[in-house]
Design an enzyme around this catalytic site. Sequence first.
Site, PDB file in Angstrom:
ATOM      1  CG  LEU A  55      -2.026  -0.946   1.442  1.00 20.39           C
ATOM      2  CD1 LEU A  55      -2.667  -0.700   2.725  1.00 20.39           C
ATOM      3  CD2 LEU A  55      -3.014  -0.903   0.075  1.00 20.39           C
ATOM      4  CG  ASP A  56       0.957   4.115  -3.168  1.00 18.06           C
ATOM      5  OD1 ASP A  56       1.860   3.150  -3.528  1.00 18.06           O
ATOM      6  OD2 ASP A  56       0.113   4.574  -3.949  1.00 18.06           O
ATOM      7  CB  THR A  57       3.690   6.550   2.300  1.00 22.08           C
ATOM      8  OG1 THR A  57       5.050   5.737   2.035  1.00 22.08           O
ATOM      9  CG2 THR A  57       3.895   6.959   3.599  1.00 22.08           C
ATOM     10  CB  THR A  59      -2.887   3.757   0.369  1.00 20.81           C
ATOM     11  OG1 THR A  59      -2.691   4.507  -0.959  1.00 20.81           O
ATOM     12  CG2 THR A  59      -4.255   3.084   0.343  1.00 20.81           C
ATOM     13  NE  ARG A 157      -0.894   8.184  -5.887  1.00 17.88           N
ATOM     14  CZ  ARG A 157       0.225   8.337  -5.473  1.00 17.88           C
ATOM     15  NH1 ARG A 157       1.061   7.268  -4.921  1.00 17.88           N
ATOM     16  NH2 ARG A 157       0.802   9.581  -5.264  1.00 17.88           N
TER      17      ARG A 157
END
Length: 222
Positions: A55-57, A59, A157
């Site tokens: 997961l992106d930072t 998110t 995104r």
Amino acid sequence: MSLLPIVYEDGEAIVIDKPAGLPIDPPRNGGTSLANYLESLKLGFQRPPTAVHRLDTDTSGCLLMARNPKALKRFAKAFEERQVEKVYVGILAGTVAEDEGEIALSLSKVSTKEAGWRMIAARKGKPSLTRWRKLAEQDGQTLIEFRPETGRTHQIRIHALAGLGAPLLGDPVYGNGKGAPRTMLHALSLKVEREGKPAIEAHAPLPADFARLGFALREGDG
């Protein structure tokens, strides 16, 4: 350091509700990451759990972790073979006319010295598919449910921008980074089928920063 919220747990899996702002990997310049919490997530087991996916930072939401190497291998294979049902919700910095649809784009990674790297829609890229549904609209912003069928880097995104015509609110890479203190994307739920065992099913409640922007989930959403 307080324990991260756990939304599912059994003998081979833990699903945490990852807070926005917490990176999976230790930052190069130091600082807190998921690694700082691994000991506290052992919960009586000999070894700490391992994150199965990314997961992106920015998110928040459901992050599946495996408690042993065999489980890690099985879960990773399930992700690779698209056997995991994932539901995300995000706030678009704009509106869309349609109520639902799907976005199919080939994605490629590009990099420049000035702007760093990002994903773009390109014919020679890897295929990606996201199904989406509009949940609510307010003040020129839209709450969207995303169901990614593939797991490309930054998929939701770039799909928001290139497929729906508006970036996620607060996204500094695909948008202008304004309107919210982070990219407004949340991993709401995931489901992983298992042979001979009940499926892993986890749900992470919508974070408070979505509510502060005037959005909530209705019964049946997600």
